[in-house]
Write a protein that holds these residues in place. Structure first.
Motif, PDB file in Angstrom:
ATOM      1  N   THR A 479       0.425  -0.801  -0.131  1.00  0.00           N
ATOM      2  CA  THR A 479      -0.342  -0.010   0.241  1.00  0.00           C
ATOM      3  C   THR A 479       1.277   1.121   0.059  1.00  0.00           C
ATOM      4  O   THR A 479       1.651   1.093   0.465  1.00  0.00           O
ATOM      5  CB  THR A 479      -0.945  -0.398   1.450  1.00  0.00           C
ATOM      6  OG1 THR A 479      -1.479   1.435   1.145  1.00  0.00           O
ATOM      7  CG2 THR A 479      -0.568  -0.312   2.695  1.00  0.00           C
ATOM      8  N   GLY A 480       0.374   1.877  -0.868  1.00  0.00           N
ATOM      9  CA  GLY A 480       1.297   3.480  -0.246  1.00  0.00           C
ATOM     10  C   GLY A 480       2.009   3.703  -1.400  1.00  0.00           C
ATOM     11  O   GLY A 480       2.738   4.846  -1.759  1.00  0.00           O
ATOM     12  N   SER A 484      -2.408   2.671  -7.623  1.00  0.00           N
ATOM     13  CA  SER A 484      -3.573   3.412  -8.028  1.00  0.00           C
ATOM     14  C   SER A 484      -2.761   5.295  -9.054  1.00  0.00           C
ATOM     15  O   SER A 484      -3.746   5.007 -10.163  1.00  0.00           O
ATOM     16  CB  SER A 484      -4.165   5.003  -6.842  1.00  0.00           C
ATOM     17  OG  SER A 484      -4.488   3.350  -5.924  1.00  0.00           O
ATOM     18  N   LYS A 511     -12.616  -0.081  -3.297  1.00  0.00           N
ATOM     19  CA  LYS A 511     -12.007   0.919  -2.621  1.00  0.00           C
ATOM     20  C   LYS A 511     -12.580   2.329  -2.722  1.00  0.00           C
ATOM     21  O   LYS A 511     -13.143   3.321  -1.541  1.00  0.00           O
ATOM     22  CB  LYS A 511     -10.565   1.812  -2.245  1.00  0.00           C
ATOM     23  CG  LYS A 511      -9.887   1.004  -1.596  1.00  0.00           C
ATOM     24  CD  LYS A 511      -8.530   1.190  -1.717  1.00  0.00           C
ATOM     25  CE  LYS A 511      -7.649   0.563  -3.102  1.00  0.00           C
ATOM     26  NZ  LYS A 511      -6.564   1.060  -2.922  1.00  0.00           N
TER      27      LYS A 511
HETATM   28  N1  ATP Z   1       5.058   7.625  -9.996  1.00  0.00           N
HETATM   29  C1  ATP Z   1       4.926   7.975  -8.689  1.00  0.00           C
HETATM   30  N2  ATP Z   1       6.299   9.770  -9.568  1.00  0.00           N
HETATM   31  C2  ATP Z   1       5.833   9.889  -7.861  1.00  0.00           C
HETATM   32  N3  ATP Z   1       5.058   9.764  -6.709  1.00  0.00           N
HETATM   33  C3  ATP Z   1       4.719   8.317  -6.382  1.00  0.00           C
HETATM   34  C4  ATP Z   1       4.556   7.835  -7.837  1.00  0.00           C
HETATM   35  N4  ATP Z   1       3.498   6.886  -7.287  1.00  0.00           N
HETATM   36  C5  ATP Z   1       3.028   7.331  -6.217  1.00  0.00           C
HETATM   37  N5  ATP Z   1       3.444   8.358  -5.760  1.00  0.00           N
HETATM   38  C6  ATP Z   1       3.082   9.166  -4.247  1.00  0.00           C
HETATM   39  O1  ATP Z   1       2.884   8.132  -3.745  1.00  0.00           O
HETATM   40  C7  ATP Z   1       1.947   7.491  -2.727  1.00  0.00           C
HETATM   41  C8  ATP Z   1       0.917   6.693  -2.530  1.00  0.00           C
HETATM   42  O2  ATP Z   1       0.407   6.312  -4.016  1.00  0.00           O
HETATM   43  P1  ATP Z   1      -0.924   5.761  -4.499  1.00  0.00           P
HETATM   44  O3  ATP Z   1      -1.938   6.478  -3.389  1.00  0.00           O
HETATM   45  O4  ATP Z   1      -0.604   5.517  -6.503  1.00  0.00           O
HETATM   46  O5  ATP Z   1      -0.446   4.182  -3.873  1.00  0.00           O
HETATM   47  P2  ATP Z   1      -0.919   2.958  -3.680  1.00  0.00           P
HETATM   48  O6  ATP Z   1      -0.350   1.985  -3.746  1.00  0.00           O
HETATM   49  O7  ATP Z   1      -2.833   3.081  -4.590  1.00  0.00           O
HETATM   50  O8  ATP Z   1      -1.932   2.508  -2.046  1.00  0.00           O
HETATM   51  P3  ATP Z   1      -2.962   2.494  -1.600  1.00  0.00           P
HETATM   52  O9  ATP Z   1      -2.832   0.749  -1.901  1.00  0.00           O
HETATM   53  O10 ATP Z   1      -3.538   1.913  -0.017  1.00  0.00           O
HETATM   54  O11 ATP Z   1      -4.137   2.463  -2.452  1.00  0.00           O
HETATM   55  C9  ATP Z   1       0.818   9.330  -3.565  1.00  0.00           C
HETATM   56  O12 ATP Z   1      -0.118   9.848  -2.743  1.00  0.00           O
HETATM   57  C10 ATP Z   1       2.538   9.749  -4.126  1.00  0.00           C
HETATM   58  O13 ATP Z   1       2.996  10.750  -3.464  1.00  0.00           O
END
Ligand code: ATP
Length: 812
Positions: A479-480, A484, A511
């Motif tokens: 996660t994070g 997404s 979600k």
């Molecule tokens: N390609 C990227 N370049 C720079 N920063 C990024 C990138 N992708 C994600 N981030 C950073 O990481 C954070 C979390 O990304 P994201 O919401 O896509 O995570 P996730 O894997 O979908 O998390 P979750 O599973 O909890 O939804 C973003 O808010 C951003 O700040």
């Protein structure tokens, strides 16, 4: 309260719709074959009875007497049964019984749906009664015609309604049969007569025209064949004309003088004529040779004409003023700094560290080269001759320790190059903006079906892949770590490259917040089930229906492809655009469908096999017909990414995960655990791994794009998927009352008191295992005491208190 009660009643009614007989397949085969043969036996007995009934009449009622002989082909049994049905029953219309029994046998034997059998029996018996009553009029002539029942019914009707009344009643029953069973209406009959009259007139006119044409042709031919000096012959002098014709050897096919030959309306290709002149002085005759011309294919001709007249079919015509979003809607993260900054000091320091560490282990380096990427720098090392690669690979941890950096990955050797790579994260990473990858020439000029700009490689090149070639994508990461954002990058790429007519998305977002923004483009780009309100699916139970609907769409598309004799959607659409497929035959332009599931683990947890099976089916078969799946999960465990899923998703993206095991689950190898997060990812399409920095697209950017698209003229509705009728109840089985669990009543009471239809509650209170508790809940659902399965929520209890339950169960 009242509402709940009615609901309970409704469910109860629904569960009693069909007779509750739970036959296994074996039972069905046995019963089916028995009925099938019984039907045949009845038929034989009845036919034989018609000939031998008089002789056999003495034997009726003496079934036990073995000495008595009968003439029926099925002996005593045949005679008795036929006497019962034909003589004492319904007369000759009793054959219906034999036919219906035979038919029931066939249905059970072949395991066909028995629903239509009920209507067969209903209408079959009605027809039998009707016919018996009609034939009852002739009972004095032949007692067998209507049988006793036919005669009595007829007699009864005549006593009360008289002859005329009986006839009218019988006519009315006949009308009922025609209208309800055969759907015959006066308009239909009128239409039929009108059609036949028109057809007859048309045929008549056609044949007249043909006759005239044949005659005309014949006369012309005659004229041509006449030697010029000869006097013109009267038309009626056919004998002479044929005699003259025989003088010349004419190999040209003369039109057959049959007026029935159908003349096609389209102009026939004109055959070329070659004349071989004969030497008249030698008495030779000239010969006309007619060469045949290959007929052109009608479809090709027609399609060429259509393309000539209207141009190629343009799928985008309905939204021809649609404007693609411009890159200005995306943020330029590097506007001030301008791209990657190279920190010389950092590079030098890392290089020295690497060289020193390797030296410590007695590994000499011949050459070292650095490539600075957005998040990591790749140090390519060429070791001195004789150094074993495995030695360097084993030092991975030691090098990481000496560089004091997280996320070091050693690639030994780099595929396609004779070097060893060490990836070291940059102290200051650069964001790869979506804008930069969308604007790149690689993406803009990509000749791909579904181009997706994933991000940039370590050498800062834009990495574009074709989703249609993948053909499905599995995305996983803790996660994070950027999943997404990754999904949004994929969707944004497609929005920038494909017209709404060319691609449709089916979005599943348990979600509930990740993909909501795409709601704005529902009528442009989204596909949904008919009658569903929201195009974005947030409820797990609805996902099952949507997946099954996609399976139906897949089957439909395969049929269309088969019909069009093409192998994939690309060829199909090209053929359709060239107007070679007739929309009147059900052909239409097929948009690609991209199914995006944001949290697959959640789905598997709540619906398990029910989603896994259609997903696997789609993944296995859907590539050729343009349905592509993108599945994201933050829990890359083996019960989520099962073998079946993995086998069908060769293209995988791994964001950072916490353990090597997770990395193995996703990629079949380690590496994802050494990533640094924030969009740092590994991509594989089945062969080698590529480290990429995912393009970053933030929520406000997606919002701007969806606002821009959403504000334009749209289709009247989202793209509708085929209807899928889910099973009424979660279990889909009718459970026999006698097969209920011993604890059924007790369980019902527990759930009614708690007003919560949960299996785990039963597990605790009744001290039973999960499977048994689950079975009891299914039985309670079938009995109409609890509602259907509602995903992660507990089922609704449809009975309000114990008294109501008592009444309900007693009245069952
Ligand atoms: N390609 C990227 N370049 C720079 N920063 C990024 C990138 N992708 C994600 N981030 C950073 O990481 C954070 C979390 O990304 P994201 O919401 O896509 O995570 P996730 O894997 O979908 O998390 P979750 O599973 O909890 O939804 C973003 O808010 C951003 O700040």
């Amino acid at each position: 309260m009242a509402k709940k009660k009615t609901k309970a009643k409704k469910t109860k009614k629904a569960s009693y719709k069909l007779p509750k007989v739970n036959f296994t397949r074996k039972h069905k085969v046995l019963l089916g074959s028995f009925l099938l043969l019984l039907g045949l036996a009845l038929m034989i007995a009845f036919v034989s009875f018609l000939f031998n009934w008089k002789y056999d009449q003495d034997t009726i009622g003496h079934f036990a007497d073995r000495q008595l002989e009968t003439k029926n082909w099925l002996s005593k049994f045949g005679a008795e049964v036929s006497h019962f049905f034909i003589y004492n029953g319904f007369g000759v219309s009793s054959f219906s019984i034999a036919i219906l029994t035979f038919l029931t046998g066939v249905y059970l034997f072949l395991n066909l749906k028995t629903k239509s059998l009920i209507s067969f029996w209903f209408w079959g018996i009605l027809v039998m009664l009707w016919l018996a009553t009609v034939l009852g009029f002739f009972a004095d002539k032949n007692a067998l015609l209507g049988g006793v029942i036919g005669f009595e019914t007829n007699d009864f009707l005549q006593d009360y309604l008289g002859f005329a009344g009986t006839v009218l009643v019988l006519i009315f029953v006949l009308i009922v049969y025609f209208v309800i069973r055969l759907n015959v209406t006066p308009e239909l009959i009128g239409g039929y007569f009108k059609r036949t009259r028109d057809e007859v007139t048309q045929d008549f006119e056609d044949s007249k025209a043909k006759e005239e044409k044949v005659l005309q042709d014949f006369l012309e031919k005659e004229k041509e064949n006449q030697p010029p000096k000869e006097e013109p012959k009267p038309i009626s002098d056919t004998n002479r004309a044929s005699a003259e014709a025989k003088k010349e050897v004419n190999l040209a096919p003369t039109p057959p003088p049959t007026p029935e030959t159908k003349v096609e309306p389209q102009p026939e290709p004109k055959p070329e004529k070659i004349v071989i002149e004969g030497n008249k002085e030698d008495g030779d005759v000239s010969m006309e040779v007619e060469t045949t011309v290959e007929e052109e294919e009608e479809v090709g001709n027609l399609s060429k004409k259509l393309v000539k007249d209207f141009g190629e079919f343009d799928p985008t015509l309905e939204l021809k003023n649609y404007k693609f979003p411009s890159t200005n809607l995306l943020k330029d993260y590097n506007a001030g700094g301008g791209g990657i900054t190279i920190n010389q000091e950092e590079l030098e320091e890392n290089k020295n560290n690497i060289v020193r560490t390797l030296k410590n282990y007695k590994i000499e380096i011949a050459q070292i080269k650095a490539t600075v990427g957005p998040t990591v720098t790749l140090y390519e090392i060429v070791p001195e001759a004789g150094v074993r690669i495995s030695k360097i690979k084993n030092l991975e941890d030691d090098i990481a320790l000496s560089l004091a950096a997280l996320g070091i990955r050693i690639i030994a050797p780099i595929p396609g190059k004779g070097t060893i790579g060490i990836e070291v994260p940059n102290k200051n990473s650069t964001i790869v903006s979506m804008r930069s990858v969308i604007a790149s020439s690689k993406f803009q000029n990509a000749e791909m079906e579904l181009p997706v700009a994933l991000g940039k490689t370590i050498s800062n090149e834009t990495y574009v892949v074709d989703l249609a070639k993948m053909p499905h994508l599995l995305m996983a990461g803790a996660t994070g770590q950027g999943k997404s954002v990754g999904l949004n990058a994929v969707l944004t790429s497609l929005l920038y490259s494909k017209h709404p007519a060319e691609v449709k998305f089916v979005l599943v977002d348990p979600k509930k917040v990740e993909l909501t923004l795409f709601n704005k483009i529902e009528r442009h780009y989204l596909a949904k089930l008919p009658n569903s309100e929201d195009a974005i699916i947030t409820d797990n139970t609805k996902v099952i229906n949507t997946l099954n609907s996609l399976c139906i769409e897949m089957d439909n598309r395969y049929d269309m492809l088969k019909d069009a004799m093409v192998r994939n959607i690309k060829e199909y659409n090209e053929k359709f655009k060239a107007r070679k497929l007739n929309p009147e035959n059900g052909h239409k332009y097929l948009p690609y469908i991209v199914l995006v599931v944001d949290e697959f683990a959640d789905l598997i947890m709540t619906a398990g096999k029910e989603v896994e099976t259609p997903i696997a089916r789609l993944a296995q078969l859907a590539r050729a017909i343009g349905i592509h799946l993108i599945i994201a999960t933050q829990r890359p465990s083996v019960n989520v990414i099962t073998g079946m899923i993995k086998a069908n998703f060769p293209a995988r993206i791994a964001f950072r995960v916490t353990s090597k095991i997770d990395s193995r689950t996703i990629l079949d190898t380690g590496g994802a655990d050494q990533l640094i997060g924030k969009g740092d990812m590994l991509y594989t399409q089945g062969n080698y791994l590529v480290r990429l920095q995912c393009a970053f697209v933030d929520t406000p950017e997606v919002e701007r794009i969806t606002d821009f698209i959403g504000s334009q003229k749209a289709y009247p509705d989202a793209h509708l998927l085929p209807e899928y009728e889910g099973e009424e109840s979660g279990t889909g089985v009718d459970i026999d009352v006698s097969e209920r669990d011993k604890l059924f009543r007790e369980a019902a009471e527990i759930l009614v008191i708690a007003q919560q239809g949960s299996a785990s509650l039963l597990q605790r209170k009744l001290k039973v295992g999960y499977n048994r508790a689950g079975r009891i809940v299914d039985q309670l659902e079938a009995a109409g005491i609890v509602g259907p399965f509602e995903g992660s929520k507990a089922r609704q209890v449809l009975i309000t208190d114990l008294n109501a339950l008592e009444d309900y169960l007693n009245n069952e």
